[in-house]
Design a protein around this motif. Structure first.
Motif, PDB file in Angstrom:
ATOM      1  N   ALA A 165       0.835  -1.138  -0.057  1.00 54.88           N
ATOM      2  CA  ALA A 165       0.136  -0.090  -0.144  1.00 54.88           C
ATOM      3  C   ALA A 165       0.911   1.240  -0.043  1.00 54.88           C
ATOM      4  O   ALA A 165       0.660   2.142  -0.666  1.00 54.88           O
ATOM      5  CB  ALA A 165      -0.862  -0.073   1.251  1.00 54.88           C
ATOM      6  N   LEU A 166       1.962   1.193   0.860  1.00 54.66           N
ATOM      7  CA  LEU A 166       2.651   2.314   0.691  1.00 54.66           C
ATOM      8  C   LEU A 166       3.556   2.534  -0.640  1.00 54.66           C
ATOM      9  O   LEU A 166       3.530   3.813  -1.120  1.00 54.66           O
ATOM     10  CB  LEU A 166       3.956   1.988   1.563  1.00 54.66           C
ATOM     11  N   GLU A 167       4.032   1.580  -0.983  1.00 47.63           N
ATOM     12  CA  GLU A 167       4.447   1.616  -2.560  1.00 47.63           C
ATOM     13  C   GLU A 167       3.469   1.973  -3.558  1.00 47.63           C
ATOM     14  O   GLU A 167       4.149   2.933  -4.320  1.00 47.63           O
ATOM     15  CB  GLU A 167       5.247   0.183  -2.985  1.00 47.63           C
ATOM     16  N   ASP A 168       2.558   1.579  -3.514  1.00 49.47           N
ATOM     17  CA  ASP A 168       1.345   1.977  -4.599  1.00 49.47           C
ATOM     18  C   ASP A 168       1.014   3.701  -4.440  1.00 49.47           C
ATOM     19  O   ASP A 168       0.733   4.410  -5.421  1.00 49.47           O
ATOM     20  CB  ASP A 168       0.047   1.399  -4.121  1.00 49.47           C
ATOM     21  N   ASN A 169       1.136   3.926  -3.204  1.00 48.43           N
ATOM     22  CA  ASN A 169       0.634   5.291  -2.805  1.00 48.43           C
ATOM     23  C   ASN A 169       1.934   6.267  -3.088  1.00 48.43           C
ATOM     24  O   ASN A 169       1.557   7.486  -3.733  1.00 48.43           O
ATOM     25  CB  ASN A 169       0.321   5.602  -1.362  1.00 48.43           C
ATOM     26  N   GLN A 170       3.126   5.759  -2.899  1.00 47.62           N
ATOM     27  CA  GLN A 170       4.238   6.376  -3.346  1.00 47.62           C
ATOM     28  C   GLN A 170       4.313   6.548  -4.916  1.00 47.62           C
ATOM     29  O   GLN A 170       4.624   7.752  -5.708  1.00 47.62           O
ATOM     30  CB  GLN A 170       5.575   6.091  -2.982  1.00 47.62           C
ATOM     31  N   ARG A 171       3.946   5.573  -5.548  1.00 50.57           N
ATOM     32  CA  ARG A 171       3.658   5.603  -7.063  1.00 50.57           C
ATOM     33  C   ARG A 171       2.863   6.717  -7.700  1.00 50.57           C
ATOM     34  O   ARG A 171       2.860   7.226  -8.558  1.00 50.57           O
ATOM     35  CB  ARG A 171       3.667   4.242  -7.742  1.00 50.57           C
ATOM     36  N   ALA A 172       1.728   6.640  -6.838  1.00 44.25           N
ATOM     37  CA  ALA A 172       0.647   7.365  -7.268  1.00 44.25           C
ATOM     38  C   ALA A 172       0.918   8.793  -6.967  1.00 44.25           C
ATOM     39  O   ALA A 172       0.405   9.923  -7.824  1.00 44.25           O
ATOM     40  CB  ALA A 172      -0.845   7.085  -6.618  1.00 44.25           C
ATOM     41  N   GLN A 173       1.852   9.339  -6.092  1.00 48.70           N
ATOM     42  CA  GLN A 173       2.097  10.553  -5.857  1.00 48.70           C
ATOM     43  C   GLN A 173       3.346  11.049  -6.727  1.00 48.70           C
ATOM     44  O   GLN A 173       3.659  12.293  -6.700  1.00 48.70           O
ATOM     45  CB  GLN A 173       2.376  10.877  -4.405  1.00 48.70           C
ATOM     46  N   HIS A 174       4.190  10.242  -7.232  1.00 45.35           N
ATOM     47  CA  HIS A 174       5.252  10.538  -8.016  1.00 45.35           C
ATOM     48  C   HIS A 174       4.807  11.454  -9.262  1.00 45.35           C
ATOM     49  O   HIS A 174       3.993  11.073 -10.178  1.00 45.35           O
ATOM     50  CB  HIS A 174       6.170   9.290  -8.589  1.00 45.35           C
TER      51      HIS A 174
END
Length: 185
Positions: A165-174
């Motif tokens: 979930a953290l990785e997905d969130n970071q990808r979405a905010q990139h």
């Protein structure tokens, strides 16, 4: 296998058999409440947490469902190459899969305290995110905070859910970098 590991394997494999019979093509091995004797209690625990169908570990190890059922409940052995493929696909070392006892995270030990703290830190980081299986982490953390041990497989699954979930969130905010060239003076 000690009593705690034996009981955990019985419960997990009975749930596995019921799920296979109700939602998939049926369990190819023993009846639902038959006793279990396995050389791989951590594999049973992993199936109870993250690999709900028998065909997944069977495919990972490159064996039939019937052979995997015999491995899980009749003390059949997997070959070294089968264990290596299974461990690689599941992301765990062979030593963990072949351990004679179910591995637990015990909050009374130093390692257990560190793992509890790591899970609590992850929970703080994902606060406010909508995560489908966040309940796993909440349940594991609740058990650890109240002094109850959880299987390492369940702990691992909870951590993986939060990390994904953290990785997905970071990808979405990139924000992608601009491809436009800036003029140099």
């Amino acid at each position: 296998m000690n009593r705690k590991s034996y009981r955990a394997c019985q419960v997990l494999l009975n749930m596995q058999r019921k799920a296979e019979n109700e939602h998939y093509h049926g369990w190819p091995g023993k009846p639902v409440n038959a006793p279990v004797e396995t050389m791989y209690p951590n594999l049973v625990a992993e199936m109870g947490c993250g690999f709900p169908w028998l065909y997944l570990p069977a495919e990972f190890a490159d064996v039939s469902k019937e052979i995997m059922a015999a491995v899980l409940e009749d003390n059949e052995e997997l070959s070294r190459p089968e264990l290596m493929r299974l461990g690689r696909c599941m992301g765990v070392p062979i030593g963990y899969l072949t351990a004679p006892e179910v591995s637990f995270v015990d909050p009374a030990t130093n390692k257990g305290k560190a793992r509890k703290q790591y899970l609590a830190d992850l929970m703080k980081q994902v606060e406010g995110l909508d995560i489908l299986e966040k309940w796993r982490a909440e349940y594991a953390l609740s058990d650890l905070e109240s002094g109850r041990a959880v299987t390492y497989a369940f702990y691992r699954c909870a951590v993986n859910v939060l990390q994904a979930a953290l990785e997905d969130n970071q990808r979405a905010q990139h924000k992608p970098r601009s491809t436009r060239r800036r003029a140099t003076a």
